[in-house]
Design a protein around this motif. Structure first.
Motif, PDB file in Angstrom:
ATOM      1  N   THR A 168      15.692  24.196  20.678  1.00 32.37           N
ATOM      2  CA  THR A 168      14.530  24.557  21.490  1.00 32.37           C
ATOM      3  C   THR A 168      13.862  25.838  20.983  1.00 32.37           C
ATOM      4  OG1 THR A 168      16.025  25.656  23.054  1.00 32.37           O
ATOM      5  CG2 THR A 168      15.357  23.410  23.575  1.00 32.37           C
ATOM      6  N   ILE A 169      14.248  26.299  19.818  1.00 29.14           N
ATOM      7  CA  ILE A 169      13.663  27.485  19.168  1.00 29.14           C
ATOM      8  C   ILE A 169      13.678  28.694  20.101  1.00 29.14           C
ATOM      9  CG2 ILE A 169      11.815  28.238  17.619  1.00 29.14           C
ATOM     10  CD1 ILE A 169      12.930  25.603  16.819  1.00 29.14           C
ATOM     11  N   LYS A 170      14.730  28.815  20.898  1.00 28.59           N
ATOM     12  CA  LYS A 170      14.814  29.972  21.790  1.00 28.59           C
ATOM     13  C   LYS A 170      15.322  31.186  21.022  1.00 28.59           C
ATOM     14  CE  LYS A 170      17.537  28.448  24.992  1.00 28.59           C
ATOM     15  NZ  LYS A 170      17.667  27.034  24.641  1.00 28.59           N
ATOM     16  N   ARG A 171      14.995  32.346  21.523  1.00 27.92           N
ATOM     17  CA  ARG A 171      15.457  33.580  20.900  1.00 27.92           C
ATOM     18  C   ARG A 171      16.940  33.783  21.215  1.00 27.92           C
ATOM     19  NH1 ARG A 171      11.831  38.749  22.126  1.00 27.92           N
ATOM     20  NH2 ARG A 171      10.286  37.212  21.451  1.00 27.92           N
ATOM     21  N   VAL A 172      17.697  34.277  20.244  1.00 28.34           N
ATOM     22  CA  VAL A 172      19.129  34.505  20.413  1.00 28.34           C
ATOM     23  C   VAL A 172      19.469  35.905  19.912  1.00 28.34           C
ATOM     24  CG1 VAL A 172      21.455  33.737  19.822  1.00 28.34           C
ATOM     25  CG2 VAL A 172      19.636  32.049  20.073  1.00 28.34           C
ATOM     26  N   THR A 173      20.181  36.676  20.720  1.00 26.07           N
ATOM     27  CA  THR A 173      20.745  37.941  20.263  1.00 26.07           C
ATOM     28  C   THR A 173      22.264  37.844  20.420  1.00 26.07           C
ATOM     29  OG1 THR A 173      20.576  39.034  22.415  1.00 26.07           O
ATOM     30  CG2 THR A 173      18.698  39.222  20.949  1.00 26.07           C
ATOM     31  N   MET A 174      22.972  38.242  19.391  1.00 22.05           N
ATOM     32  CA  MET A 174      24.419  38.016  19.356  1.00 22.05           C
ATOM     33  C   MET A 174      25.142  39.239  18.825  1.00 22.05           C
ATOM     34  SD  MET A 174      24.661  34.154  17.799  1.00 22.05           S
ATOM     35  CE  MET A 174      23.982  34.666  16.219  1.00 22.05           C
ATOM     36  N   GLU A 175      26.167  39.659  19.559  1.00 20.38           N
ATOM     37  CA  GLU A 175      27.132  40.632  19.030  1.00 20.38           C
ATOM     38  C   GLU A 175      28.444  39.880  18.934  1.00 20.38           C
ATOM     39  OE1 GLU A 175      30.369  42.709  19.133  1.00 20.38           O
ATOM     40  OE2 GLU A 175      29.588  43.505  21.022  1.00 20.38           O
ATOM     41  N   LEU A 176      28.885  39.670  17.700  1.00 18.40           N
ATOM     42  CA  LEU A 176      30.006  38.766  17.458  1.00 18.40           C
ATOM     43  C   LEU A 176      31.223  39.532  16.937  1.00 18.40           C
ATOM     44  CD1 LEU A 176      27.866  35.889  15.888  1.00 18.40           C
ATOM     45  CD2 LEU A 176      28.516  36.204  18.284  1.00 18.40           C
ATOM     46  N   GLY A 177      32.038  38.865  16.162  1.00 17.12           N
ATOM     47  CA  GLY A 177      33.294  39.452  15.721  1.00 17.12           C
ATOM     48  C   GLY A 177      33.100  40.586  14.724  1.00 17.12           C
ATOM     49  N   GLY A 178      34.171  41.288  14.493  1.00 19.83           N
ATOM     50  CA  GLY A 178      34.151  42.373  13.521  1.00 19.83           C
ATOM     51  C   GLY A 178      35.495  42.517  12.837  1.00 19.83           C
ATOM     52  N   ASN A 179      35.475  43.076  11.648  1.00 22.64           N
ATOM     53  CA  ASN A 179      36.699  43.425  10.938  1.00 22.64           C
ATOM     54  C   ASN A 179      36.501  44.849  10.425  1.00 22.64           C
ATOM     55  OD1 ASN A 179      39.229  43.198   9.860  1.00 22.64           O
ATOM     56  ND2 ASN A 179      38.652  41.855   8.178  1.00 22.64           N
ATOM     57  N   ASP A 180      36.284  45.744  11.377  1.00 23.83           N
ATOM     58  CA  ASP A 180      35.703  47.047  11.092  1.00 23.83           C
ATOM     59  C   ASP A 180      36.654  47.958  10.333  1.00 23.83           C
ATOM     60  OD1 ASP A 180      33.725  45.918  12.516  1.00 23.83           O
ATOM     61  OD2 ASP A 180      33.764  47.309  14.185  1.00 23.83           O
ATOM     62  N   VAL A 181      36.050  48.708   9.428  1.00 25.97           N
ATOM     63  CA  VAL A 181      36.814  49.551   8.520  1.00 25.97           C
ATOM     64  C   VAL A 181      36.678  51.019   8.902  1.00 25.97           C
ATOM     65  CG1 VAL A 181      34.933  49.881   6.849  1.00 25.97           C
ATOM     66  CG2 VAL A 181      37.302  49.918   6.059  1.00 25.97           C
ATOM     67  N   SER A 182      37.759  51.773   8.711  1.00 24.52           N
ATOM     68  CA  SER A 182      37.715  53.223   8.740  1.00 24.52           C
ATOM     69  C   SER A 182      38.249  53.724   7.403  1.00 24.52           C
ATOM     70  CB  SER A 182      38.562  53.797   9.879  1.00 24.52           C
ATOM     71  OG  SER A 182      37.879  53.714  11.111  1.00 24.52           O
ATOM     72  N   VAL A 183      37.504  54.630   6.795  1.00 29.14           N
ATOM     73  CA  VAL A 183      37.848  55.132   5.464  1.00 29.14           C
ATOM     74  C   VAL A 183      38.248  56.597   5.580  1.00 29.14           C
ATOM     75  CG1 VAL A 183      37.076  55.428   3.091  1.00 29.14           C
ATOM     76  CG2 VAL A 183      36.177  53.527   4.473  1.00 29.14           C
ATOM     77  N   VAL A 184      39.493  56.901   5.202  1.00 26.88           N
ATOM     78  CA  VAL A 184      40.020  58.265   5.297  1.00 26.88           C
ATOM     79  C   VAL A 184      40.116  58.854   3.892  1.00 26.88           C
ATOM     80  CG1 VAL A 184      41.924  59.696   6.099  1.00 26.88           C
ATOM     81  CG2 VAL A 184      41.353  57.581   7.334  1.00 26.88           C
ATOM     82  N   PHE A 185      39.227  59.809   3.605  1.00 28.23           N
ATOM     83  CA  PHE A 185      39.255  60.469   2.298  1.00 28.23           C
ATOM     84  C   PHE A 185      40.253  61.628   2.313  1.00 28.23           C
ATOM     85  CE2 PHE A 185      35.091  58.390   2.131  1.00 28.23           C
ATOM     86  CZ  PHE A 185      35.145  57.823   0.861  1.00 28.23           C
ATOM     87  N   ALA A 186      40.633  62.073   1.121  1.00 28.98           N
ATOM     88  CA  ALA A 186      41.684  63.075   0.990  1.00 28.98           C
ATOM     89  C   ALA A 186      41.294  64.415   1.618  1.00 28.98           C
ATOM     90  CB  ALA A 186      42.029  63.276  -0.490  1.00 28.98           C
ATOM     91  N   ASP A 187      39.987  64.683   1.715  1.00 34.90           N
ATOM     92  CA  ASP A 187      39.554  65.967   2.277  1.00 34.90           C
ATOM     93  C   ASP A 187      39.364  65.909   3.793  1.00 34.90           C
ATOM     94  OD1 ASP A 187      37.308  64.346   2.351  1.00 34.90           O
ATOM     95  OD2 ASP A 187      35.925  65.962   1.843  1.00 34.90           O
ATOM     96  N   ALA A 188      39.749  64.816   4.427  1.00 32.61           N
ATOM     97  CA  ALA A 188      39.520  64.642   5.864  1.00 32.61           C
ATOM     98  C   ALA A 188      40.460  65.510   6.692  1.00 32.61           C
ATOM     99  CB  ALA A 188      39.716  63.177   6.237  1.00 32.61           C
ATOM    100  N   ASP A 189      40.081  65.726   7.942  1.00 32.48           N
ATOM    101  CA  ASP A 189      40.980  66.298   8.943  1.00 32.48           C
ATOM    102  C   ASP A 189      41.926  65.162   9.351  1.00 32.48           C
ATOM    103  OD1 ASP A 189      42.228  67.081  11.337  1.00 32.48           O
ATOM    104  OD2 ASP A 189      40.509  68.254  11.999  1.00 32.48           O
TER     105      ASP A 189
END
Length: 480
Positions: free
Chosen positions: A242-263
């Motif tokens: 029906t060509i309706k508008r769709v907004t979606m927040e779906l799955g994630g495989n989210d990354v956190s990157v810890v560098f050597a200079d981090a707290d």
């Protein structure tokens, strides 16, 4: 409790109901109707009529009903938080925060109802149009259907329902099957706050009946959903008819990157909060892959283990609980299965990796590589996989090696690196020096790739839920 349809609280047309189970104890809290296809069709007819009622409200009237809804949520926050903890399994401290956040979201969109503005666009930018005058207006899209997930049901309901009503749309809500009770109670409060009954429906039942009917109905003009990527793909397929508008927040495989200079202390705290001690690990934008620069890998791991081992697993209503049960035993078994597969692929267990009914213990895995299950797939539970890297280029390649792209985190004291790395990460949002599991109502939130499309946030959701119309007056200015 009952479903809200056509301004009335109703049973399902065939009388069937489903128990709502406390995941901490296994006890039935209440039951709700299982809506039929006939019920959904009746709710769609009511919403189709209700969109005229909603469109006729002034912006101030919409402001008033949402502001009063916010006030009633505040006034009933203790009751609502306890009910949500019982049916959802998140610790009471966290459900209290969720209810408070919901009240803020309603208040924010109440104010936004008065700010839905257009603009005057100069026509003389193109030769031959010098005598014309034009402006734009934003108008309600019509009928909005909201499909709400189980993990943060009240907050995510607010991100969908409040803007739909603020923009002058009729609204149909499908609560999560496992924990619909708090939303039904909030619906009662919203009616008491003055939300027109014709413009607001709430239908409980399975996604195969309610969700699919909403997604495919020509009555619905926009469908907004937070769900798994698989469910989002199915909704998109049906909505396309029906060509309706769709907004979606779906799955994630989210990354956190810890560098050597981090707290490193702060980074370890953020990973524990963003993965293990919030939502029982059931957050779309939770930290799901942790990349650590080799120089500090062992030090960070020990800091993480020290914090994670202090978490208390228990009943959601116990004030001492940090991590409650998963939403049901099937969900816990799914986490158990993917962790076991990863262990069989060579990962080492540093903490946890055990299930007891609905509960899954906070788990830390090391020696994880990109071929392993927890690196490739979304794990919806309290599991932290640790992956080492040597160079910034390697970290970026590992971070972007995912079909998902919701949120990401970077830990570094180098501001130039943080800005540059954030620009190159494939994610809808990046948080520097804190967990990516951070969402503010006034910021646009959403993902790229298989993590969805569209953005939620005060102002941004209003744009999604309105149609932009141009009005042109021909030759209204005198000729030169």
């Amino acid at each position: 409790m009952k479903i809200l349809m056509g301004g009335k609280w109703c049973e399902a047309s065939d009388g069937r109901r489903r128990n709502v189970i406390n995941p901490s104890t296994g006890e039935a809290i209440d039951s709700v109707p299982l809506a039929t296809a006939e019920d959904v069709e009746n709710s769609l007819k009511a919403a189709d009529a209700g969109k005229t009622v909603m469109r006729g409200l002034s912006s101030y009237q919409r402001y008033q009903m949402l502001k009063r809804s916010s006030e009633l949520i505040w006034e009933n926050q203790t009751e609502l938080a306890a009910l949500l903890a019982r049916e959802n399994g998140k610790p009471l401290r966290q459900t209290s925060e969720e209810i408070q956040c919901t009240a803020y979201i309603f208040e924010g969109f109440a104010e936004e109802a008065k700010r839905i503005i257009g603009e005057v666009i100069p026509m003389d930018a193109q030769p031959g149009n010098e005598r014309h005058f034009s402006y734009t207006v934003r108008q309600p899209i019509g009928v909005v259907a909201a499909i709400v997930p189980f993990n943060y049901p009240v907050e995510l309901f607010a991100h969908k329902a409040a803007p739909a009503l603020a923009a002058g749309n009729a609204l149909i809500v499908k609560p999560p099957e496992a924990c619909p009770l708090t939303l039904l109670r909030i619906a009662e409060l919203m009616l008491a706050a003055g939300v027109p009954a014709d413009g607001f429906q709430m239908i409980t039942g399975p996604g195969s009946v309610v969700g699919e009917a909403l997604a495919s109905s020509p009555v619905v003009d926009l469908i907004t959903i937070t769900a798994s990527t698989r469910t989002g793909q199915r909704v998109s397929e049906l909505a396309a008819q029906t060509i309706k508008r769709v907004t979606m927040e779906l799955g994630g495989n989210d990354v956190s990157v810890v560098f050597a200079d981090a707290d490193l202390e702060k980074a370890a705290e953020a990973v524990v909060l963003g993965r293990l001690a919030r939502g029982n690990g059931q957050i779309c934008c939770a930290v799901k892959r942790v990349l650590i620069q080799e120089e500090v890998r062992e030090q960070f791991t020990q800091l993480l283990l020290r914090r994670a081992s202090q978490l208390t697993v228990g009943d959601a209503l116990d004030p001492a609980t940090d991590v409650g049960p998963l939403i049901h035993e099937t969900a816990a078994k799914e986490v158990e299965e993917i962790v076991n597969r990863t262990i069989a692929q060579g990962a080492r267990v540093l903490l946890g990796a055990s299930r007891n009914g609905n509960f899954y213990s906070p788990t830390v895995l090391s020696a994880v590589t990109r071929e392993m299950a927890v690196f490739r797939e979304e794990v919806f539970g309290p599991v932290v996989p640790l992956i080492g890297f040597r160079t910034e280029a390697e970290a970026l390649q590992l971070a972007n090696d995912s079909a998902y792209g919701l949120q990401a985190g970077i830990f570094t004291r180098d501001i130039s690196r943080a800005i540059d790395f954030a620009m190159r990460l494939q994610a809808g949002g990046v948080v520097v020096n804190w967990t990516g599991a951070l969402r503010a109502a006034n910021l646009p939130f959403g993902g790229v790739k298989l993590s969805g499309k569209g953005r939620e946030g005060i102002h941004h959701t209003i744009e999604e839920m309105t149609e932009l119309k141009s009005v042109i007056f021909h030759n209204v200015f005198p000729s030169a």
